[in-house]
Scaffold this motif. Structure first.
Motif, mmCIF file in Angstrom:
data_model
loop_
_atom_site.group_PDB
_atom_site.id
_atom_site.type_symbol
_atom_site.label_atom_id
_atom_site.label_comp_id
_atom_site.label_asym_id
_atom_site.label_seq_id
_atom_site.Cartn_x
_atom_site.Cartn_y
_atom_site.Cartn_z
ATOM 1 N N TYR A 172 33.381 18.496 11.421
ATOM 2 C CA TYR A 172 31.941 18.764 11.354
ATOM 3 C C TYR A 172 31.532 19.642 12.536
ATOM 4 C CZ TYR A 172 26.901 17.719 11.631
ATOM 5 O OH TYR A 172 25.536 17.815 11.711
ATOM 6 N N PHE A 173 30.745 20.680 12.242
ATOM 7 C CA PHE A 173 30.244 21.594 13.270
ATOM 8 C C PHE A 173 28.724 21.612 13.209
ATOM 9 C CE2 PHE A 173 34.347 23.036 11.865
ATOM 10 C CZ PHE A 173 35.020 23.297 13.036
ATOM 11 N N GLU A 174 28.105 21.365 14.352
ATOM 12 C CA GLU A 174 26.654 21.262 14.382
ATOM 13 C C GLU A 174 26.051 22.451 15.115
ATOM 14 O OE1 GLU A 174 23.223 17.928 15.378
ATOM 15 O OE2 GLU A 174 25.227 17.735 16.210
ATOM 16 N N ASP A 175 25.814 23.518 14.388
ATOM 17 C CA ASP A 175 25.126 24.689 14.911
ATOM 18 C C ASP A 175 25.613 25.020 16.316
ATOM 19 O OD1 ASP A 175 23.372 26.822 14.875
ATOM 20 O OD2 ASP A 175 21.666 25.659 15.518
ATOM 21 N N PHE A 176 24.701 25.191 17.276
ATOM 22 C CA PHE A 176 25.081 25.569 18.631
ATOM 23 C C PHE A 176 24.929 24.421 19.621
ATOM 24 C CE2 PHE A 176 23.933 29.600 16.641
ATOM 25 C CZ PHE A 176 25.071 30.331 16.920
ATOM 26 N N LYS A 177 24.782 23.208 19.117
ATOM 27 C CA LYS A 177 24.527 22.095 20.023
ATOM 28 C C LYS A 177 25.779 21.680 20.797
ATOM 29 C CE LYS A 177 20.629 20.315 17.390
ATOM 30 N NZ LYS A 177 20.059 19.170 16.644
ATOM 31 N N ASP A 178 26.938 22.071 20.309
ATOM 32 C CA ASP A 178 28.176 21.714 20.989
ATOM 33 C C ASP A 178 28.883 22.986 21.440
ATOM 34 O OD1 ASP A 178 30.255 20.305 22.014
ATOM 35 O OD2 ASP A 178 31.258 20.006 20.101
ATOM 36 N N ARG A 179 28.302 23.653 22.410
ATOM 37 C CA ARG A 179 28.858 24.909 22.895
ATOM 38 C C ARG A 179 29.982 24.655 23.883
ATOM 39 N NH1 ARG A 179 24.242 28.880 24.824
ATOM 40 N NH2 ARG A 179 26.100 30.137 25.142
ATOM 41 N N ILE A 180 30.741 25.705 24.170
ATOM 42 C CA ILE A 180 31.840 25.586 25.136
ATOM 43 C C ILE A 180 31.255 25.332 26.523
ATOM 44 C CG2 ILE A 180 33.808 26.771 26.162
ATOM 45 C CD1 ILE A 180 33.887 28.538 23.657
ATOM 46 N N PRO A 181 31.665 24.261 27.197
ATOM 47 C CA PRO A 181 31.155 24.011 28.553
ATOM 48 C C PRO A 181 31.618 25.103 29.522
ATOM 49 C CG PRO A 181 32.244 22.058 27.631
ATOM 50 C CD PRO A 181 32.579 23.215 26.741
ATOM 51 N N GLU A 182 30.819 25.380 30.518
ATOM 52 C CA GLU A 182 31.228 26.341 31.542
ATOM 53 C C GLU A 182 32.457 25.830 32.285
ATOM 54 O OE1 GLU A 182 28.057 27.738 34.092
ATOM 55 O OE2 GLU A 182 26.588 27.297 32.528
ATOM 56 N N LYS A 183 32.500 24.505 32.497
ATOM 57 C CA LYS A 183 33.641 23.883 33.171
ATOM 58 C C LYS A 183 34.129 22.709 32.321
ATOM 59 C CE LYS A 183 31.791 25.075 37.732
ATOM 60 N NZ LYS A 183 31.269 24.548 39.015
ATOM 61 N N ILE A 184 35.425 22.713 32.028
ATOM 62 C CA ILE A 184 36.019 21.646 31.228
ATOM 63 C C ILE A 184 36.845 20.776 32.176
ATOM 64 C CG2 ILE A 184 37.489 21.102 29.246
ATOM 65 C CD1 ILE A 184 36.849 23.991 28.239
ATOM 66 N N ASP A 191 31.486 12.899 36.124
ATOM 67 C CA ASP A 191 30.299 12.679 35.284
ATOM 68 C C ASP A 191 30.182 13.709 34.167
ATOM 69 O OD1 ASP A 191 29.651 10.508 36.806
ATOM 70 O OD2 ASP A 191 28.197 11.565 38.075
ATOM 71 N N ALA A 192 30.739 14.902 34.374
ATOM 72 C CA ALA A 192 30.630 15.978 33.379
ATOM 73 C C ALA A 192 31.836 16.023 32.440
ATOM 74 C CB ALA A 192 30.474 17.328 34.085
ATOM 75 N N PHE A 193 32.678 15.002 32.496
ATOM 76 C CA PHE A 193 33.859 14.966 31.629
ATOM 77 C C PHE A 193 33.437 14.927 30.161
ATOM 78 C CE2 PHE A 193 37.072 12.516 29.222
ATOM 79 C CZ PHE A 193 38.182 13.318 29.436
ATOM 80 N N ASN A 194 34.058 15.807 29.344
ATOM 81 C CA ASN A 194 33.749 15.903 27.910
ATOM 82 C C ASN A 194 35.044 15.652 27.131
ATOM 83 O OD1 ASN A 194 33.417 17.009 25.229
ATOM 84 N ND2 ASN A 194 31.586 18.070 25.943
ATOM 85 N N ILE A 195 35.144 14.483 26.511
ATOM 86 C CA ILE A 195 36.384 14.087 25.849
ATOM 87 C C ILE A 195 36.766 15.031 24.714
ATOM 88 C CG2 ILE A 195 35.127 12.466 24.361
ATOM 89 C CD1 ILE A 195 38.807 12.203 25.580
ATOM 90 N N ASP A 196 35.763 15.547 23.972
ATOM 91 C CA ASP A 196 36.064 16.450 22.856
ATOM 92 C C ASP A 196 36.722 17.733 23.347
ATOM 93 O OD1 ASP A 196 35.162 14.724 20.935
ATOM 94 O OD2 ASP A 196 33.132 15.525 20.901
ATOM 95 N N TRP A 197 36.144 18.324 24.386
ATOM 96 C CA TRP A 197 36.705 19.583 24.881
ATOM 97 C C TRP A 197 38.004 19.360 25.655
ATOM 98 C CZ3 TRP A 197 36.179 24.313 23.313
ATOM 99 C CH2 TRP A 197 35.087 24.600 22.493
#
Length: 576
Positions: A172-184, A191-197
């Protein structure tokens, strides 16, 4: 295995909805905001338990899919997938489930009989059931939907869930709400850890080499055994994989035409990855500096190609669920995205939703579902059924404008060069024959149909008011001639605008011989037809030829020179 259909029942505002997947066709869910399009996409995503959120949040999610109006509901939410078996299922691939206890071992004979049954049927129905008791979700389960005795066995639920793991992945892709983070970031404590990316980048490493992973990569910077050169080697190989995938599959897409190269870099001190983009002129940018369109495609690529937990390369044609893609981009970018989606469906199934007029693929209109909400209940109607109940008389496509509440104005002219035909069948024939005659030439005009020769006056009035560059093509039979004279007289048009077929007393289907029609029928439907081809079959033939390049190329070989010459003269007369 290939997904062919989804049946959604008792999911949020949905009572019962079917969504069919058609080979090499885009599936569009069209409707206004809040009509229920997203609910349908999320229901399809929910079929696959691999998409479930973490266990500690799962109950809360399941509560959201219960019908809101029934707070004490005991009605189960159900999503059923119809799956085509393209290659016979082998019981040995499921051997691990028989090792989970003595009961499993005892069931092997029954499972073998069941496999024989579904391999013979070449079709399988699996249903995910999420029960509720007094409004609270209970333990979900999977079941087979068929009349085979094994389907009622408790062990069948174990097997059904296991089979889902071998089905094509659903993303599933939701428009632009899940953009590539500047820092992964790579540390879960950040605190900024993103499990998906994190999973996506980890999947990129895995795609490069099965021995590669983020954790193994980080060990190369260990204080006790620092190996920076090896780390650089690994990262270079990872970037080669990224750009190779990017070039092979995505460079031709309009949304990324300005991207020359992408690069993944690693910042050791703070333990994060960063993605940079190099344009065709050599300028390098961070992801926060590039256009939303380009970043959408890059994000789309990385999610579909590299997400490790989705990595099931041998599982079949994946399903992409794309919610309101590029709805905040300008109209040209949206129209280009439709062309790109058509390239994607060559090896994926794409279901997308929109309320934008620019994201409608008119040549794919037969696979459009009109989504409406009535008194809280979501309804889905296939286009062919929807137009039967719509009372619009202007054009075959006018109901699209009605669905989206579009009111044309002088600032939005939907065509610069257009041909108006009597009906959809004429349009399909002309589109196909233009491709036959000009396979190396891009079509620089649109063809849109009315509802009959005598019923084009309102549509013509619109075009006159918009100062559009248009022409009208009518049959050269009695009705067509009468309509021509009426429009010329009442709307003050001339014969160069309102034309009839050059051959007297002809309908467009009369341009083909009966032998040609039967040959085309055989190419399209892969079977012979002894009787005459009726009007509905004739229209269906050209509808399929218009979207199937392979069959169109074969069709060219059965068209005679006199028929081709007739269409050459017709297009020359129309000057298009």
């Amino acid at each position: 295995m290939i997904y062919k259909e989804f049946l959604i029942e008792n999911f949020k505002g949905i009572d019962k909805i079917h969504i069919n997947l058609v080979k090499d066709e885009l599936i569009l869910l069209l409707g206004l905001n809040e009509s229920g399009k997203t609910t349908i996409l999320k229901a399809i995503e929910t079929f696959d338990h691999r998409n479930d959120i973490a266990d500690n949040f799962k109950d809360n999610f399941f509560r959201t899919i219960r019908k809101k109006s029934d707070v004490n509901s005991n009605l189960a939410a159900r999503i059923t997938a119809t799956i085509e078996i393209d290659n016979p299922l082998e019981i040995n691939e499921y051997g691990n489930i028989f090792d989970r206890g003595t009961t499993g071992k005892d069931k092997r004979q029954n499972v073998e009989a069941f496999f024989h049954h579904i391999n013979h049927e070449k079709k399988l129905l699996i249903r995910r059931v999420i029960p509720f008791k007094n409004g609270n979700p209970q333990q979900y389960y999977y079941e087979f939907v068929c009349d085979h005795p094994f389907a009622n066995d408790q062990f069948a639920k174990v097997l059904a869930k296991e089979m889902v793991l071998r089905c094509p992945f659903i993303i599933y892709f939701e428009d632009f709400k899940d953009r590539i983070p500047e820092k992964i970031f790579t540390s879960k404590s950040n605190d900024a850890f993103n499990i998906d990316w994190y999973d996506i980048i980890d999947g990129l490493f895995y795609n490069t080499n099965k021995e590669f992973s983020i954790q193994n990569f980080k060990k190369l910077y260990s204080r006790n055994n620092k190996r920076e050169k090896d780390a650089n080697t690994v990262l270079k190989r990872v970037n080669k994989t990224l750009n190779s995938s990017f070039s092979d599959k995505w460079k031709e897409l309009s949304g990324v035409k300005d991207i020359e190269e992408t690069e993944l870099t690693y910042h050791v001190a703070k333990s994060y990855f960063e993605i940079s983009i190099t344009d065709t002129d050599g300028t390098t940018y961070g992801v926060d500096e590039r256009s939303k369109g380009a970043l959408w495609y890059l994000s789309f690529l990385m999610k579909t190609e590299f997400r490790r937990k989705k990595l099931r390369k041998k599982s079949g044609k994946p399903v992409f669920l794309i919610d309101e893609p590029a709805s905040n981009l300008h109209s040209t970018a949206q129209q280009n995205m439709i062309t790109d989606f058509k390239k994607l469906v060559e090896d994926t199934s794409v279901i997308y939703s929109t309320h934008s007029q620019y994201l409608i693929a008119l040549d794919n209109i037969k696979t459009t579902y009109i989504i409406e909400r009535n008194k809280g209940s979501v309804k889905s109607t296939l286009w062919s059924e929807y137009i039967k109940r719509d009372q619009s008389n202007e054009t075959y496509y006018q109901p699209l404008a009605n669905v989206l509440n579009i009111i044309p104005n002088s600032l939005v002219i939907p065509w610069n060069k257009a041909l108006i035909t009597e009906g959809p069948s004429d349009r399909k024939v002309l589109l196909v024959m233009y491709k036959v005659l000009h396979s190396d030439k891009e079509q620089n005009f649109v063809i849109y149909p009315g509802t009959s020769a005598q019923n084009l006056k309102t549509l013509l009035s619109f075009n006159i008011g918009w100062c559009s560059n248009f022409k009208v093509l009518l049959d050269s039979d009695k009705e067509g001639k009468m309509a021509r004279d009426k429009y010329i007289d009442e709307l003050d048009l001339n014969e160069s605008i309102v034309q009839i077929l050059p051959i007297d007393n002809k309908k467009i289907e009369g341009y083909f011989t009966e032998t040609e029609k039967k040959d085309l029928y055989k190419i399209v439907f892969e079977k012979n037809k002894d009787e005459r081809i009726n009007k509905k079959e004739f229209s269906s033939i050209f509808s399929i030829l218009n979207s199937d390049k392979e069959k169109l190329n074969i069709a060219k070989t059965v068209l005679t020179e006199p028929t081709i010459e007739k269409f050459k003269i017709l297009f020359e007369k129309l000057q298009i």
